[in-house]
Every structure is written in structure tokens, then in C-alpha cells.
Design a protein around this motif. Structure first.
Motif, PDB file in Angstrom:
ATOM      1  N   LYS A  79      31.084  -7.132 -10.323  1.00 35.15           N
ATOM      2  CA  LYS A  79      32.259  -7.753 -10.928  1.00 35.15           C
ATOM      3  C   LYS A  79      32.987  -8.601  -9.881  1.00 35.15           C
ATOM      4  N   GLU A  80      32.832  -9.907  -9.983  1.00 32.12           N
ATOM      5  CA  GLU A  80      33.500 -10.854  -9.093  1.00 32.12           C
ATOM      6  C   GLU A  80      33.163 -10.586  -7.627  1.00 32.12           C
ATOM      7  N   GLU A  81      31.962 -10.080  -7.365  1.00 31.55           N
ATOM      8  CA  GLU A  81      31.581  -9.689  -6.006  1.00 31.55           C
ATOM      9  C   GLU A  81      30.891 -10.846  -5.291  1.00 31.55           C
ATOM     10  N   TYR A  82      31.115 -10.919  -3.973  1.00 37.99           N
ATOM     11  CA  TYR A  82      30.457 -11.944  -3.170  1.00 37.99           C
ATOM     12  C   TYR A  82      30.086 -11.376  -1.807  1.00 37.99           C
ATOM     13  N   LEU A  83      29.131 -12.048  -1.177  1.00 41.15           N
ATOM     14  CA  LEU A  83      28.701 -11.712   0.182  1.00 41.15           C
ATOM     15  C   LEU A  83      28.691 -13.000   0.988  1.00 41.15           C
ATOM     16  N   LEU A  84      29.475 -13.016   2.064  1.00 44.56           N
ATOM     17  CA  LEU A  84      29.572 -14.178   2.937  1.00 44.56           C
ATOM     18  C   LEU A  84      29.000 -13.795   4.298  1.00 44.56           C
ATOM     19  N   GLU A  85      27.968 -14.520   4.741  1.00 44.40           N
ATOM     20  CA  GLU A  85      27.307 -14.215   6.015  1.00 44.40           C
ATOM     21  C   GLU A  85      27.320 -15.450   6.903  1.00 44.40           C
ATOM     22  N   VAL A  86      27.872 -15.285   8.103  1.00 46.20           N
ATOM     23  CA  VAL A  86      27.931 -16.365   9.083  1.00 46.20           C
ATOM     24  C   VAL A  86      27.042 -15.992  10.257  1.00 46.20           C
ATOM     25  N   SER A  87      26.021 -16.813  10.505  1.00 40.10           N
ATOM     26  CA  SER A  87      25.138 -16.646  11.665  1.00 40.10           C
ATOM     27  C   SER A  87      25.312 -17.870  12.562  1.00 40.10           C
ATOM     28  N   PRO A  88      24.739 -17.884  13.749  1.00 37.52           N
ATOM     29  CA  PRO A  88      24.868 -19.067  14.612  1.00 37.52           C
ATOM     30  C   PRO A  88      24.249 -20.334  14.012  1.00 37.52           C
ATOM     31  N   GLN A  89      23.359 -20.156  13.011  1.00 37.71           N
ATOM     32  CA  GLN A  89      22.682 -21.318  12.441  1.00 37.71           C
ATOM     33  C   GLN A  89      23.252 -21.760  11.085  1.00 37.71           C
ATOM     34  N   LYS A  90      23.820 -20.813  10.326  1.00 41.66           N
ATOM     35  CA  LYS A  90      24.105 -21.151   8.926  1.00 41.66           C
ATOM     36  C   LYS A  90      25.180 -20.218   8.357  1.00 41.66           C
ATOM     37  N   ILE A  91      25.835 -20.714   7.303  1.00 36.94           N
ATOM     38  CA  ILE A  91      26.745 -19.892   6.496  1.00 36.94           C
ATOM     39  C   ILE A  91      26.117 -19.744   5.122  1.00 36.94           C
ATOM     40  N   GLN A  92      25.905 -18.504   4.689  1.00 41.17           N
ATOM     41  CA  GLN A  92      25.319 -18.246   3.369  1.00 41.17           C
ATOM     42  C   GLN A  92      26.324 -17.483   2.514  1.00 41.17           C
ATOM     43  N   LEU A  93      26.602 -18.046   1.351  1.00 43.49           N
ATOM     44  CA  LEU A  93      27.507 -17.410   0.398  1.00 43.49           C
ATOM     45  C   LEU A  93      26.748 -17.145  -0.889  1.00 43.49           C
ATOM     46  N   THR A  94      26.646 -15.874  -1.263  1.00 45.94           N
ATOM     47  CA  THR A  94      26.021 -15.499  -2.525  1.00 45.94           C
ATOM     48  C   THR A  94      27.018 -14.681  -3.326  1.00 45.94           C
ATOM     49  N   ALA A  95      26.881 -14.730  -4.657  1.00 46.14           N
ATOM     50  CA  ALA A  95      27.835 -14.025  -5.510  1.00 46.14           C
ATOM     51  C   ALA A  95      27.161 -13.564  -6.785  1.00 46.14           C
ATOM     52  N   ARG A 125      31.765  -8.627   2.712  1.00 44.75           N
ATOM     53  CA  ARG A 125      31.426  -8.222   1.341  1.00 44.75           C
ATOM     54  C   ARG A 125      32.723  -7.832   0.658  1.00 44.75           C
ATOM     55  N   ASP A 126      32.918  -8.338  -0.552  1.00 50.20           N
ATOM     56  CA  ASP A 126      34.224  -8.120  -1.174  1.00 50.20           C
ATOM     57  C   ASP A 126      34.129  -8.173  -2.693  1.00 50.20           C
ATOM     58  N   TYR A 127      35.054  -7.466  -3.328  1.00 50.47           N
ATOM     59  CA  TYR A 127      35.225  -7.499  -4.779  1.00 50.47           C
ATOM     60  C   TYR A 127      36.553  -6.833  -5.103  1.00 50.47           C
ATOM     61  N   PRO A 128      37.160  -7.188  -6.238  1.00 50.43           N
ATOM     62  CA  PRO A 128      38.447  -6.580  -6.600  1.00 50.43           C
ATOM     63  C   PRO A 128      38.264  -5.232  -7.291  1.00 50.43           C
ATOM     64  N   ILE A 129      39.293  -4.409  -7.195  1.00 51.95           N
ATOM     65  CA  ILE A 129      39.333  -3.150  -7.951  1.00 51.95           C
ATOM     66  C   ILE A 129      40.193  -3.315  -9.203  1.00 51.95           C
ATOM     67  N   ILE A 130      41.315  -4.015  -9.080  1.00 51.91           N
ATOM     68  CA  ILE A 130      42.191  -4.266 -10.229  1.00 51.91           C
ATOM     69  C   ILE A 130      41.725  -5.558 -10.901  1.00 51.91           C
ATOM     70  N   ALA A 131      41.363  -5.468 -12.164  1.00 50.32           N
ATOM     71  CA  ALA A 131      40.687  -6.581 -12.834  1.00 50.32           C
ATOM     72  C   ALA A 131      41.592  -7.782 -13.060  1.00 50.32           C
ATOM     73  N   ASN A 132      42.842  -7.541 -13.456  1.00 52.50           N
ATOM     74  CA  ASN A 132      43.745  -8.627 -13.826  1.00 52.50           C
ATOM     75  C   ASN A 132      44.879  -8.712 -12.812  1.00 52.50           C
ATOM     76  N   ARG A 133      44.953  -9.839 -12.125  1.00 52.71           N
ATOM     77  CA  ARG A 133      45.923 -10.016 -11.046  1.00 52.71           C
ATOM     78  C   ARG A 133      46.713 -11.281 -11.369  1.00 52.71           C
ATOM     79  N   GLY A 134      47.921 -11.091 -11.892  1.00 54.88           N
ATOM     80  CA  GLY A 134      48.634 -12.209 -12.480  1.00 54.88           C
ATOM     81  C   GLY A 134      49.920 -12.603 -11.796  1.00 54.88           C
TER      82      GLY A 134
END
Length: 609
Positions: A79-95, A125-134
Motif C-alpha cells: 500500500k503506497e510502498e516504495y524502495l529508494l536505493e542510491v549506489s555510487p552508480q545509480k539511483i533506483q526507485l521502485t514502487a 523503504r517506506d509506506y504509510p500506516i494511516i491511510a488518509n492524511r488530510g
């Protein structure tokens, strides 16, 4: 390195990536909005680093940042989760989904804003716990923002991963055929709402319609056409009052036309929004059963009158395929009655005190009703919000949401007494809500305030928000000035604090002048606007000295001639008007002007007396 909201997991690694000036961002074309997100990232790099990266549809040797959806991966929640990886060669963002990809981009933007072109290697690595943030913005009682400013707000909300926006409407929407209601205003139009709704969707923000449909119908119930629908039609011809507007003007549910009128307004406004929710408000119905509905109140009781009317409105919203929301302040005293409302209904449980307790949240949780907890940024009635109080209130209400299983948090920015505070001044409170509603993790006040100072304002000293939070609670401020003008209300204690208040305001202003060189542009211009707010606080305190002398014989702290102070008030208001018009339509600026000039005239009378 600061990231707001704080991610679920950050793993620091050895090394760094030097962002190449001739690099490229490669997007996943299976994600409809990937190109839009990449453009936002490209702009951040241009503004923070100084050069621009190309955006490509496939990986090449130029690619330094990749963005892609990977819903089939083994995500912790998906649920709205993503993984951001920074290496010396590249930044990879998957979700896991489009929303997750956007939140990952916002995290990367925050990192680049601080690290510039030398990005430390890490895994986030990140994702929210509270679904609605208004976030809830009053665009009725004083200030109606320009559409361009509402769009800027949307961008900022998304930057801090807020995914719901509500704008509060009483009379400030141009309902066709109701010119008597909005004729002296500068209302939002159907085109404004449709465009804002489209813009919000791009940023994965749900624009929820919010319309007064029971209480708080000041302008509607003062018209010649609709005054008969109110509890006290005779109040329609009384002079305007900021306090009167807030405490009266409730529909008379004994009037057969009232329900049909409310339903019609809901239908007409609902049609403009793509959201599956509708907030019918129904709060602070103070006049219910006290005027023309008194006979029905004696027969049924006001609780039953309230419940039956709200139930009808909720059922109507459900019949239109939407989920009804309503404010929980009235039903809080008899929470068991929520069982009579449609099961889809969401109760918006508000409480704004710095020491707000959990009793109401717990009581609603026991009933089983769906609920949001609703704190506030504490800006209403103040030229500059009470930042420390907002932090205390927001952290409590966000923690209650997690403890008692609330579906969301809705952080409010009301406009009582004319929405005197500049919209940008609510930023710290808005970010507290964003930070604490993401995962429910509460950072200490000093820590989160330092982070906001740097990340949001570009303050290298990290002290701006803490400085503003140290401003005093005014003895004679805007709320006191309005109450004295309208009701003659004053108490001796408020004037006895004037000397200490003046000293603290002036000290804060001096510190802000000294701080400005530490703040990067354009944050410096935003910070400088607080000087106008502080000047207004100072002049109100000095004006209160004359009122205290007149009412209680209290010796004034400074012997400034009354005519000189009147001139300074008018000169200050000239600057205030320019600040207002930089973000907002004319709306009710004239009402604030009436208050300021009333005091200027009062001072000149004292000078001539």
C-alpha cells in the motif's frame, strides 16, 4: 539528512553518487503519471543543483535515475510502498503503485534539496500506516485564495505525502441562481473547482467537497429569499459581527423546505468532484430548537432533531453513491446515537486544545463508527499561529488516531474572525500533521521544528520555526480587538500582560532580522513576511494599552501619542493588504479593514479628547 515524514527504514551505506550534469531520468511507461513525476524531479534538480537532466523512456548509458512500478514484488504491505536505493552508480526507485512512486520521488526531492549533486548512498523503504492524511482549509470566513495559490498548496501537501484536501465552503462558491448569497464576494467558480480537482488527482490527493448544510449558514440565512429557513429570521437585518456569524444562523429543521434546500445544495456541489466522499459538516448548530423550531424541540428534544436531520443528509449522500462525513462536536455528547446513521458514515472528531484528551476518540471507537481525528494548526484569531500549541495538539490527535484505529487524520486551518493569518504561516502546523499522520511516529518538538526550518525554508541555522514558536500569547491581540469592538468585552488581566508581550515581540523581530542572512532565497522572502505579522502584533498590543487605560485606568507602557499610533496602524495595514493580495482574492479583506480603521479612529478621538 532530513526526510519528512520520517521513513519506515533508512539504511546508510558507504560512498556517494555524483549526480552527472549529462545524466538522464528513465521512466516506466506502464505508469501513467511517471512522466509527470519525473518532470517534478527534473525541476527540483534544476533548482537545487543548477543543471537539467533529460527524461527518457528506456535505459541508456546516460541513465542515472530509474523510476518504475513493480507491483509483483514482495512488498511489506503493497500500500503506497516504495524502495529508494542510491549506489555510487545509480539511483533506483521502485514502487508497488503509482502513489508509492510519487512518494518515493518526493523523498528523493528532499534528499537532493539538501545534498545537491553529491548524494550519499542509502536505501530507503517506506509506506504509510494511516491511510488518509488530510488538510482542511477554510476558504469562506475571510480569505478566499487564488486558484494559483491553491495549486501551490496542493504541490506542498504532496511534497510531504498528504493525500487528502478539503476546502470549507459556506457561501464562497458561485452557486448558479444564488447571486443574493455571493454577490458581494469573490467566490470560487465551478471551473475553479473542476481544475483544482484535476490538479489534485495528478498529485494523488483526493479533493473532498465540504459544504455547510445545517449550521454556519450566515450569508444564506441573511438573504431575503432564504431567511425564512433559519431559526431566527429576524437576525438577518442585524449588523455583521465576526462572533455573531460563528454562533448563529442554523437551519430550522421544522421548516419543511429546509431539508430539500440542503439536499439540493449538496447535489449541485457534489457534481463537481471526483471524490467518493462528501463532508456535509453539520457542526456547531447552536441555535437548533431555540427559535422557530422551539415547539418541535419541546416535543422531540434537540438531540433527536439533530440526529434525524443529519441522518437524512447522510442517507441522501449514500443514495448518490458517496460516503458521508460530518463533524462530531454535537454528537460527541451522545455518541451511542451514531448507530442510527448509515454504516458508511465517517465522524470527523475534532479537538484543538494543546492538551486535548483521548476521551472523545475512545468513545467513538467504542461505538464502531468510522472516524478521523482532526487537530488544528492553531492559526485562527492570530496574526501568527501558536506553533507550540499546534504541535502539542497535532501530536496528540495523530497518536490517538493510531491507538484507536481511526481511518485518517484531517489537520484543520480555520478562518475564524476573518482568517487574519497569512496562509503560508500555517506551514509548520501543516507539516507537523503530515509528519505524524504518516506512520504515527512523533518526533520531539525541537527536532521536527529544526527539520522544517531547514527543509522548508532553507534556514541553515535551523532555528526559524523555534523562533516563531517563542512568540508570546498576546494580551490584546486580534481576537480581543474584535470582541471589544463588537461586544465591548475586555478583562483587566489581558492589559496587564502588555509590557512583557511587547518586549517579547520586539525581541523576536530583532532575532528574525539577524536570521535572514542564514535563509536561502526564496525562503528568505517567506520568512520576512513574518515581520509584517510581528509588527501587527506589536501595534495591537500598543492599541490595547489605550483600551486598558480607558476601561481600567491601567497606565500605558509607552506614552506614544494616540494620533501617531493611529497613523502607524494605517501604514501597517497598507503592507498587510499587499501581503493579502499576493495570495488571496479580495474576499473579506474589507471586514478586516473595518476593524483596523475603527481602532485608528478611536485613537484619534482619544488624541483629540
Amino acid at each position: 539528512m532530513y526526510i519528512i515524514p520520517k521513513p519506515y527504514r533508512v539504511e546508510e551505506k558507504t560512498g556517494e553518487l555524483l549526480l552527472p550534469y549529462d545524466g538522464a531520468i528513465t521512466v516506466d511507461n506502464s505508469c501513467r503519471e511517471a512522466y509527470f513525476y519525473a518532470c517534478s524531479l527534473k525541476q527540483e534538480i534544476r533548482e537545487s543543483v543548477g543543471f537539467s537532466l533529460d527524461i527518457l523512456g528506456e535505459e541508456t548509458e546516460q541513465t542515472v535515475i530509474t523510476m518504475r512500478l513493480c507491483p509483483e514484488a514482495k512488498w511489506e504491505t503493497g500500500k503506497e510502498e516504495y524502495l529508494l536505493e542510491v549506489s555510487p552508480q545509480k539511483i533506483q526507485l521502485t514502487a508497488s503503485c503509482e502513489a508509492g512512486l510519487l512518494w518515493g520521488v518526493q523523498t528523493l526531492r528532499q534528499i537532493i534539496r539538501q545534498a545537491k549533486a553529491v548524494i550519499p548512498c542509502m536505501s530507503v523503504r517506506d509506506y504509510p500506516i494511516i491511510a488518509n492524511r488530510g488538510y482542511y482549509l477554510d476558504v469562506t470566513r475571510g480569505r478566499i485564495p487564488r486558484l494559483s495559490e491553491l495549486k501551490k498548496l496542493v504541490e506542498k501537501l504532496s511534497y510531504y505525502k498528504i493525500n487528502q484536501l478539503q476546502i470549507y465552503i459556506e457561501h464562497s462558491f458561485l452557486f448558479p441562481g444564488l447571486s443574493e448569497v455571493w454577490r458581494d464576494d469573490t467566490p470560487l467558480t465551478a471551473e475553479d473547482i473542476l481544475e483544482l480537482d484535476r490538479y489534485c488527482r495528478q498529485y494523488h490527493i483526493d479533493l473532498v467537497p465540504s459544504l455547510s448544510s445545517f449550521g454556519h449558514l450566515y450569508k444564506v440565512l441573511r438573504t431575503r429569499t432564504f431567511r425564512h429557513l433559519g431559526e431566527f429570521p429576524q437576525m438577518a437585518d442585524e449588523p455583521f459581527g465576526f462572533e455573531d456569524r460563528m454562533h448563529h444562523h442554523t437551519l430550522n429543521v421544522a421548516e419543511p423546505e429546509a431539508l430539500g434546500f440542503a439536499k439540493e445544495m449538496i447535489d449541485r456541489y457534489m457534481a463537481l468532484f471526483s471524490s467518493r466522499y462528501f463532508n456535509l459538516c453539520a457542526d456547531e448548530t447552536f441555535d437548533l430548537g431555540k427559535g422557530r423550531g422551539k415547539a418541535l424541540a419541546e416535543e422531540k428534544g434537540t438531540r433527536k432533531m439533530y440526529l434525524e436531520f443529519v441522518r437524512e443528509l447522510c442517507n441522501h449522500v449514500v443514495s448518490r453513491g458517496k460516503i458521508p462525513m460530518f463533524w462530531g462536536d454535537i454528537i460527541r455528547s451522545f455518541p451511542e446515537a451514531v448507530s442510527e446513521l448509515p454504516k458508511e458514515t465517517i465522524c470527523l472528531n475534532w479537538g484543538y486544545d494543546a492538551n486535548e484528551g483521548s476521551e472523545a476518540t475512545e468513545a467513538f471507537a467504542r461505538t464502531g463508527i468510522r472516524q478521523y481525528t482532526c487537530p488544528g494548526v492553531n492559526g485562527w484569531n492570530h496574526l501568527i499561529p501558536r506553533i507550540r500549541d499546534s504541535y502539542e495538539n497535532i501530536r496528540r490527535m495523530c497518536s490517538y488516531a493510531l491507538t484507536y484505529g481511526a481511518e485518517g487524520v484531517l489537520n484543520t486551518d480555520w478562518g475564524d474572525y476573518g482568517h487574519i493569518n497569512h496562509p503560508d504561516f500555517s506551514t509548520a502546523g501543516m507539516i507537523y500533521g503530515a509528519a505524524f499522520s504518516w506512520r504515527g511516529e512523533i518526533l520531539p518538538f525541537e527536532e521536527i521544528s529544526r527539520q522544517i526550518s531547514l527543509l522548508e525554508f532553507g534556514d541553515r541555522s535551523e532555528s526559524l520555526v523555534l523562533l516563531l514558536a517563542g512568540l508570546p500569547e498576546q494580551g490584546f491581540g486580534w481576537a480581543q480587538a474584535v470582541n471589544y469592538l463588537e461586544k465591548g468585552k475586555a478583562n483587566k488581566e489581558m492589559f496587564e500582560r502588555t509590557g512583557k508581550c511587547l518586549e517579547e515581540i520586539r525581541k523576536a523581530a530583532r532575532e528574525l532580522y539577524c536570521l535572514l542572512p542564514e535563509i536561502e532565497s526564496p525562503g528568505r522572502e517567506r520568512a520576512a513576511a513574518y515581520l509584517i505579522g510581528m509588527r501587527g502584533m506589536e501595534l495591537l498590543a500598543l492599541t490595547g494599552g489605550f483600551v486598558g487605560e480607558k476601561e481600567f485606568g491601567i497606565r500605558r507602557e509607552e506614552e506614544i501619542p494616540a494620533g501617531v499610533l493611529a497613523r502607524r496602524l494605517e501604514e501597517w495595514f497598507y503592507d498587510y493588504k499587499a501581503l493579502w493580495r499576493g495570495t488571496s482574492r479580495e474576499s473579506e479583506l474589507y471586514r478586516i479593514q473595518n476593524v483596523v480603521y475603527w481602532y485608528a479612529d478611536l485613537l484619534r478621538e482619544a488624541d483629540n479628547g
